[in-house]
Design a protein around this motif. Structure first.
Motif, PDB file in Angstrom:
ATOM      1  N   PRO A   1      36.827  38.148  37.308  1.00 32.74           N
ATOM      2  CA  PRO A   1      37.994  39.149  37.327  1.00 32.74           C
ATOM      3  C   PRO A   1      38.514  39.403  38.642  1.00 32.74           C
TER       4      PRO A   1
ATOM      5  N   ARG B   1      37.184  46.117  39.624  1.00 23.87           N
ATOM      6  CA  ARG B   1      37.997  45.722  38.311  1.00 23.87           C
ATOM      7  C   ARG B   1      37.518  46.395  37.146  1.00 23.87           C
TER       8      ARG B   1
ATOM      9  N   THR C   1      41.088  36.918  40.034  1.00 22.98           N
ATOM     10  CA  THR C   1      42.131  36.547  39.395  1.00 22.98           C
ATOM     11  C   THR C   1      43.415  36.715  40.400  1.00 22.98           C
TER      12      THR C   1
END
Lengths: 303, 337, 321
Positions: free
Chosen positions: A216, C103, A219
């Motif tokens: 993640p 994140r 990305t």
């Protein structure tokens, strides 16, 4: 535990659960909207996507796509009926440029998609596992990177035979090393992040660390590169088309069109000029979009 | 208070940053004087504006986003906010020099220490009349002299070493040598020892003290460490959320802190020299300077806050050379004493 | 609770001209932490104090010696021992800004150890995380925030919530407050002290900040270049340091008070690189009490005196006579 108070936490609304994401997206949107060139890029790309989607229904002469022959109106300069003029067999250049968007988009998506599918996992394995695995993957990558991509693609198409499918295949095969480099470098950096160490100290498995903590966080650069690569892949496909190795005339592909049209320069300039402009504007659009994405996704540019 | 004319005098200085989310009021009307030869500490927590103040004096803040909203920064009577970039370049290094927290960031990794030091020395020559300028060879000798002055071992040999070959303490010494090579009158040190180990920090603080004595240097020391202030400064300015809350001689500040924030800060630091049963904390967190609270910026966290704190507090002198910006200054001083 | 016996952690860094370069980050460290005590480990950069913390959790490979946690040998880990280790011991890192995945929401970050080790899922998981946040003094409105929306102190609280999620017995704190501002540091220190008392935790508190260690820890060990030079009850060690390095270290810290005690001249020279260790006593090149012919030749012996230990030639003689 008191059930009443827990329920509020158990069933928060969608907006509550994703408040952070929504705030982040709003911030992205605002940053992006302030960036003029990025907005121009976005506008071009949107125009390109719309054209690709509805092209066959809006063109004035759909039958010209496959190469109908109207020799009576061949090589007409741009006018009210034929906005971009006509070619050597009387086909409407505007129609063919518009229909070209669809195949161009197809090429761009497939090439970048396949390159990512090959490159991202390889880069991640190389960066995460390290040791001889990394050496092996990176040396092969280096070999691919040391040969100019287009030259290699030409060689591959030469071996497989010309054609649009083979051109896409060849471009995909030369495109993945860039992703390996990018993802490997990013993975190496992320591997030493403290939150990755923390996850390990809690007993997270390698798979979990890769998919939950590393991927993640990769990305953003991947998206930026993919957006730029869309433009580059379009240029690559057009080059192959131009060399006669990609799409074959009368197939409405921009590179192939210019390839035929160049023999009609300079007197019948519109024939090559408009497909050329289409390529340039599309590539520019994807590059501007990529730049804009980098500006909002790279935290260093914010604050 | 009549002393010698101040070397540096900051008067009602205001500065803002244009940010994405609005105007960040980083510095809001601060003022302090620095006498020649004096060592002044500026203390405060992250975001209080202490580094921004230092960079403003050096003219190092890019504008935009920074915007000066008012006030004057007088150096030897000359307003640094209005002199222009040309004059500022001559002042930087020759009149005022600065050292930073992380010396590695300010040394170029691809050039040797000697090359960088000589270049700095030669750059300073440009401000001098042509006849008095040094040659490269003279500058090299001068570089060795400077390195000896900051007690770098084997200065001749170290000229050829690269930044990565030196330890953190040695790099800071090199940076100090560079800062002093233009014979400045004022040295601004921005957290110069924060990145260093305690025993190395002691060496560097010792060196700064020695240079002050030998060269008559004035020093502005920016730090969050009250211990550092106590050991090298004559006077302290305490900043909170872009304002000066207290300005006092070191001894007064530690023995009779008058502002509730200063007192909270002193009570929050564990003392290395004595055992402590408990620490008192300042509740809450720093105010958002995009939308600072009205009146005293500390009132939301202040144990003494009342309704009058919603108006800007007056600055009162509670003793000779000891000023406090607080409605309850006297109360607090009494409670502290 | 935690026992180290002659623990060694060596790193191969690179080969210089075909020669192997070994960094002896930790070189024979013996420590015993009793259950429920706060033990401080102090030292400067390169002393190996952080490496000990990481080695105890197997985040760096152990080169030699023995590691025991909760009475169980943990030097080599099989799958079962690893799972047990991850539940009994947790770590809190120096920089809360990079210890949380940018994140992931706070909910997901704090839930991670629970997801890995317990069958809790869904609503029950959320409720448990909310309860943990409450323990560290954060309201449930933080659940769906991202780390960048929190202040440093709040992030460190989140890290603490994550570390205590599995109810560990041993907490390794690696400079947990040095990235924080003074006023926030005192909040976190107070909280850590209370937490230890409430949950009966054992702390291995690693720090370069002597004042903080003095405040929080009952016993303390001083490290220099991979070895422990002195160990003892905190108050005894601070008021009567024996090793010349401990003395110099304590003298080097400036006091936040008006009048500074006389501290003489500071320790000269730099900390040697752990790649190139001096022979004999590792401190001899900077030591004010250096004895030629002894300190630069022979490794000093460990002299034990009850709970206290010092590793210095000065005391070897005293022990002999």
């Amino acid at each position: 535990m008191a059930a009443g108070t827990q329920d509020a936490a158990l069933a928060p609304s969608f907006a509550e659960r994703h408040a952070g994401t929504i705030r982040a997206l709003r911030l992205y949107a605002r940053t992006f909207a302030r960036n003029g060139s990025a907005m121009l890029g976005l506008a071009i790309v949107l125009l390109f996507l719309t054209t690709a989607a509805i092209g066959p229904w809006i063109v004035p002469f759909p039958e010209d796509a496959a190469g109908a022959i109207h020799l009576d109106i061949k090589l007409q300069p741009p006018d009210a009926v034929h906005w971009f003029g006509t070619d050597e067999v009387g086909n409407d250049v505007f129609t063919r440029v518009v229909l070209g968007t669809r195949v161009t988009l197809q090429i761009a998506c497939i090439v970048t998609g396949v390159a990512m599918l090959i490159g991202v996992p390889l880069g991640m394995i190389a960066g995460f596992v390290g040791g001889w695995v990394q050496e092996a993957i990176m040396r092969v990558t280096d070999v691919f990177l040391s040969v100019p991509g287009l030259v290699l693609a030409i060689a591959i198409v030469g071996a497989l035979g010309p054609g649009i499918v083979n051109a896409m295949l060849a471009l995909s095969l030369v495109w993945w090393p860039g992703y390996v480099r990018l993802v490997q470098a990013k993975t190496l950096a992320l591997k030493n992040e403290i939150y990755v160490q923390a996850a390990r100290s809690m007993g997270a498995s390698s798979l979990r660390i890769v998919f939950v903590h590393i991927l993640p966080n990769c990305t953003s650069p991947i998206m930026v590169k993919a957006s730029m690569d869309m433009g580059m892949a379009i240029l690559g496909a057009a080059s192959l088309g131009f060399l006669g190795l990609g799409a074959q005339p009368p197939f409405p592909e921009w590179g192939a069109m210019i390839s035929v049209a160049r023999t009609y320069l300079p007197d019948w300039w519109w024939y090559s000029f408009f497909p050329g402009v289409a390529i340039a504007v599309t590539v520019l659009g994807f590059n501007l979009l990529g730049d804009g994405l980098r500006d909002i996704l790279d935290p260093k540019h914010r604050e | 208070m009549t002393g010698p004319a101040p070397l540096l005098s900051v008067q009602d200085f205001r500065l803002e940053f244009d940010t994405f989310d609005g105007v960040y009021k980083a510095i809001d009307g601060i003022g302090f004087d620095l006498a020649p030869g004096e060592s002044l500490g500026i203390v405060g927590e992250t975001g209080c504006g202490k580094s921004v103040t230092a960079k403003s004096v050096m003219g190092l803040l890019p504008s935009p986003p920074a915007r000066v909203r008012g006030g004057r920064i007088l150096f030897d009577g000359e307003d640094l906010l209005r002199v222009g970039e040309r004059r500022m370049r001559a002042i930087r290094g020759n009149e005022i020099a600065m050292i930073f927290q992380d010396p590695m960031t300010y040394l170029n990794p691809v050039f040797s220490i000697g090359t960088q030091l000589v270049d700095v020395i030669l750059a300073h020559q440009r401000a001098r009349p042509r006849a008095e300028r040094m040659t490269r060879e003279r500058a090299r000798d001068h570089a060795v002299e400077m390195l000896r002055r900051v007690h770098l071992p084997n200065p001749e040999r170290q000229l050829d070493s690269y930044p990565y070959q030196l330890s953190g303490g040695m790099r800071q010494r090199v940076l100090i040598a560079m800062a002093l090579s233009g014979r400045p009158r004022l040295l601004i040190a921005d957290e110069p020892t924060t990145a260093l180990d305690v025993t190395i920090q002691a060496q560097i603080l010792d060196l700064i003290g020695e240079l002050r004595r030998d060269l008559g240097l004035s020093v502005v020391m920016i730090t969050h460490d009250l211990g550092v202030v106590a050991s090298v400064c004559d006077r302290v300015v305490v900043m909170y959320a872009g304002q000066i809350v207290e300005d006092a001689p070191v001894a007064r500040l530690f023995d009779h802190p008058a502002h509730p924030y200063t007192r909270g800060l002193l009570a929050a630091v564990p003392h290395p020299g004595r055992p402590a049963a408990s620490l008192s904390s300042i509740p809450g967190s720093l105010p958002n300077l995009l939308d600072p609270p009205a009146g005293c910026r500390f009132h939301g966290r202040c144990p003494l806050a009342g309704d009058d704190c919603l108006r800007p507090p007056p600055t009162t002198a509670v003793a000779d050379g000891h000023r406090v910006a607080c409605w309850r200054a006297m109360e607090a001083a009494d409670a502290g004493a | 609770m935690l026992a180290l016996d002659g623990l060694k952690v060596h790193f191969d860094v690179s080969r210089r001209r075909g020669e192997k370069v070994v960094v002896k980050a930790v070189d024979g460290v013996t420590l015993r932490l009793r259950k429920g005590e706060a033990f401080g480990l102090v030292g400067e950069s390169g002393s190996g104090k952080s490496t000990i913390g990481k080695a105890a959790l197997h985040l760096v490979p152990i080169t030699g010696g023995r590691l025991e946690i909760g009475g169980e040998e943990m030097t080599r880990l099989d799958r079962r021992a690893e799972r047990r280790l991850r539940r009994t011991a947790q770590m809190i890192f120096q920089d809360p800004h990079s210890a949380l995945n940018p994140r992931m929401t706070i909910l997901r970050s704090v839930a991670e150890p629970l997801v890995l080790h317990t069958p809790l899922r869904g609503a029950a998981l959320t409720a448990r995380v909310a309860a943990l946040l409450e323990i560290v003094g954060l309201s449930r409105q933080f659940l769906y925030r991202y780390p960048h929306e929190l202040s440093g102190g709040q992030k460190q609280r989140v890290c603490i919530a994550r570390a205590i999620a599995l109810e560990p017995e041993l907490l390794i704190l690696d400079e947990p407050t040095s990235a924080l501002d003074v006023s926030v540091q005192s909040q976190i220190l107070e909280f850590l002290k209370k937490l230890q008392a409430d949950l009966g935790l054992t702390y291995l508190f690693i720090s370069h900040n002597l004042a903080v260690v003095r405040y929080l820890c009952r016993r303390v060990a001083v490290m220099y270049l991979g070895v422990i030079v002195e160990e003892g009850e905190t108050e005894a060690l601070f008021s009567n340091p024996r090793h010349p390095y401990t003395q110099a270290l304590l003298k080097a810290v400036p006091y936040p008070q008006a009048v500074q005690p006389d501290r003489g001249s500071p320790l000269q020279g730099d900390i040697p690189s752990p790649v190139d260790l001096p022979p004999g006593c590792r401190f001899h090149k900077r030591c004010p009490a250096f004895i030629p012919g002894v300190c630069d030749r022979h490794e000093p012996p460990q002299v034990r005196d009850g709970d206290a230990m010092v590793r210095c030639h000065l005391f070897a003689d005293a022990a002999r006579t």
